[in-house]
Design an enzyme around this catalytic site. Structure first.
Site, PDB file in Angstrom:
ATOM      1  N   ASN A   1      15.842  -7.716  -1.676  1.00 46.03           N
ATOM      2  CA  ASN A   1      15.054  -8.911  -1.388  1.00 46.03           C
ATOM      3  C   ASN A   1      14.470  -8.786   0.012  1.00 46.03           C
ATOM      4  O   ASN A   1      15.200  -8.747   0.995  1.00 46.03           O
ATOM      5  CB  ASN A   1      15.909 -10.170  -1.483  1.00 46.03           C
ATOM      6  CG  ASN A   1      15.053 -11.413  -1.346  1.00 46.03           C
ATOM      7  OD1 ASN A   1      14.190 -11.681  -2.162  1.00 46.03           O
ATOM      8  ND2 ASN A   1      15.293 -12.162  -0.292  1.00 46.03           N
TER       9      ASN A   1
ATOM     10  N   ALA B   1      10.502 -13.392   4.007  1.00 49.05           N
ATOM     11  CA  ALA B   1       9.152 -13.786   4.406  1.00 49.05           C
ATOM     12  C   ALA B   1       8.790 -13.167   5.747  1.00 49.05           C
ATOM     13  O   ALA B   1       9.609 -13.056   6.647  1.00 49.05           O
ATOM     14  CB  ALA B   1       9.054 -15.300   4.502  1.00 49.05           C
TER      15      ALA B   1
ATOM     16  N   LYS C   1       0.843  -1.189   0.000  1.00 51.34           N
ATOM     17  CA  LYS C   1       0.000   0.000   0.000  1.00 51.34           C
ATOM     18  C   LYS C   1       0.877   1.238   0.000  1.00 51.34           C
ATOM     19  O   LYS C   1       1.804   1.358   0.802  1.00 51.34           O
ATOM     20  CB  LYS C   1      -0.898   0.020   1.239  1.00 51.34           C
ATOM     21  CG  LYS C   1      -1.759   1.292   1.319  1.00 51.34           C
ATOM     22  CD  LYS C   1      -2.271   1.591   2.714  1.00 51.34           C
ATOM     23  CE  LYS C   1      -1.221   1.871   3.714  1.00 51.34           C
ATOM     24  NZ  LYS C   1      -0.837   3.241   3.931  1.00 51.34           N
TER      25      LYS C   1
ATOM     26  N   TYR D   1       3.836  -7.422   4.531  1.00 52.96           N
ATOM     27  CA  TYR D   1       3.082  -6.184   4.351  1.00 52.96           C
ATOM     28  C   TYR D   1       4.077  -5.047   4.201  1.00 52.96           C
ATOM     29  O   TYR D   1       4.906  -4.817   5.090  1.00 52.96           O
ATOM     30  CB  TYR D   1       2.166  -5.898   5.542  1.00 52.96           C
ATOM     31  CG  TYR D   1       1.593  -4.497   5.484  1.00 52.96           C
ATOM     32  CD1 TYR D   1       0.564  -4.199   4.595  1.00 52.96           C
ATOM     33  CD2 TYR D   1       2.111  -3.471   6.262  1.00 52.96           C
ATOM     34  CE1 TYR D   1       0.061  -2.912   4.495  1.00 52.96           C
ATOM     35  CE2 TYR D   1       1.612  -2.179   6.177  1.00 52.96           C
ATOM     36  CZ  TYR D   1       0.593  -1.907   5.293  1.00 52.96           C
ATOM     37  OH  TYR D   1       0.100  -0.633   5.187  1.00 52.96           O
TER      38      TYR D   1
ATOM     39  N   ARG E   1      16.917  -7.914  18.486  1.00 55.02           N
ATOM     40  CA  ARG E   1      16.033  -8.922  19.082  1.00 55.02           C
ATOM     41  C   ARG E   1      16.558  -9.275  20.467  1.00 55.02           C
ATOM     42  O   ARG E   1      17.735  -9.133  20.765  1.00 55.02           O
ATOM     43  CB  ARG E   1      15.934 -10.154  18.201  1.00 55.02           C
ATOM     44  CG  ARG E   1      17.263 -10.813  17.930  1.00 55.02           C
ATOM     45  CD  ARG E   1      17.097 -11.964  16.967  1.00 55.02           C
ATOM     46  NE  ARG E   1      18.394 -12.574  16.738  1.00 55.02           N
ATOM     47  CZ  ARG E   1      18.737 -13.172  15.634  1.00 55.02           C
ATOM     48  NH1 ARG E   1      17.896 -13.247  14.638  1.00 55.02           N
ATOM     49  NH2 ARG E   1      19.916 -13.716  15.502  1.00 55.02           N
TER      50      ARG E   1
ATOM     51  N   SER F   1      13.875 -13.219   7.403  1.00 51.36           N
ATOM     52  CA  SER F   1      12.491 -13.520   7.791  1.00 51.36           C
ATOM     53  C   SER F   1      12.106 -12.817   9.085  1.00 51.36           C
ATOM     54  O   SER F   1      12.921 -12.644   9.981  1.00 51.36           O
ATOM     55  CB  SER F   1      12.317 -15.025   7.984  1.00 51.36           C
ATOM     56  OG  SER F   1      12.527 -15.689   6.765  1.00 51.36           O
TER      57      SER F   1
ATOM     58  N   HIS G   1       6.817 -13.323  -0.329  1.00 51.65           N
ATOM     59  CA  HIS G   1       5.695 -13.969   0.345  1.00 51.65           C
ATOM     60  C   HIS G   1       5.505 -13.510   1.782  1.00 51.65           C
ATOM     61  O   HIS G   1       6.444 -13.139   2.466  1.00 51.65           O
ATOM     62  CB  HIS G   1       5.822 -15.485   0.302  1.00 51.65           C
ATOM     63  CG  HIS G   1       7.190 -16.012   0.631  1.00 51.65           C
ATOM     64  ND1 HIS G   1       8.266 -15.813  -0.182  1.00 51.65           N
ATOM     65  CD2 HIS G   1       7.641 -16.706   1.675  1.00 51.65           C
ATOM     66  CE1 HIS G   1       9.330 -16.373   0.350  1.00 51.65           C
ATOM     67  NE2 HIS G   1       8.982 -16.911   1.482  1.00 51.65           N
TER      68      HIS G   1
ATOM     69  N   ASN H   1       3.987   1.288  10.044  1.00 53.68           N
ATOM     70  CA  ASN H   1       4.041   2.664   9.578  1.00 53.68           C
ATOM     71  C   ASN H   1       3.149   3.633  10.338  1.00 53.68           C
ATOM     72  O   ASN H   1       3.161   4.822  10.037  1.00 53.68           O
ATOM     73  CB  ASN H   1       3.693   2.720   8.083  1.00 53.68           C
ATOM     74  CG  ASN H   1       2.352   2.071   7.786  1.00 53.68           C
ATOM     75  OD1 ASN H   1       1.920   1.157   8.472  1.00 53.68           O
ATOM     76  ND2 ASN H   1       1.693   2.530   6.759  1.00 53.68           N
TER      77      ASN H   1
END
Length: 162
Positions: free
Chosen positions: A82, A85, A56, A71, A145, A110, A68, A91
């Site tokens: 790239n 996943a 969007k 969003y 993380r 990922s 795949h 946002n």
């Protein structure tokens, strides 16, 4: 389904179960299956927006791939990047939309979340499972993380309370 002012350029391939609303698909680009291009989605020449991808108000650069389960909203994604996943551009800060800028030739692993506003430099990488809240310089690896902690016997204790 192609709605509104959607444009599909020559040589583009739009797979089954794609919905595109006021979007642009560049020449030689591939979209779908099961992809949702919302208003302002601009898929560059030779780029890919794959299975269960939603885009969007974002531009996907030439030959870039969002293959795949991702969003990408309110973002710029550079050429030859790239997107792994399960990537998300977070946002909305609770008051207004912010933008994410992802440079050229970036590799995101990922389950990366980009918390806007944030800029990812050309050639940068992200580690799997990272929540990126600060800019990543060009050619750097962004790791964001918590450390894993294992609590021995936890499952046994929880089951014994039932």
């Amino acid at each position: 389904m192609l709605r509104g002012e959607t444009r599909i350029e020559t040589g583009a391939h739009v797979g089954p179960h794609v919905v595109a609303v006021d979007a642009h698909v560049g020449p030689g680009a591939e979209v779908g299956p099961f992809c949702y291009l919302r208003p302002g989605a601009d898929i560059g020449a030779g780029a890919r927006a794959g299975t269960f991808v939603e885009i969007k108000n974002a531009s996907i650069g030439e030959r870039a791939k969002v293959s795949h389960l991702s969003y990408i909203g309110d973002a710029e994604v550079g050429a030859d990047t790239n997107i792994g996943a399960g990537n998300i551009t977070a946002n909305y800060d609770g008051e207004q939309k912010q933008r994410t800028t992802i440079g050229r030739d970036v590799r995101s692993s990922s389950d990366t979340v980009f918390v806007a506003p944030v800029t990812i430099g050309d050639g940068a990488w992200t580690a799997a499972g990272s929540v990126i809240t600060e800019d990543i310089p060009p050619d750097a690896l962004g790791i964001a993380r918590a450390r894993q902690t294992n609590i021995e016997g936890y499952g046994t204790r929880k089951r014994s309370r039932s």
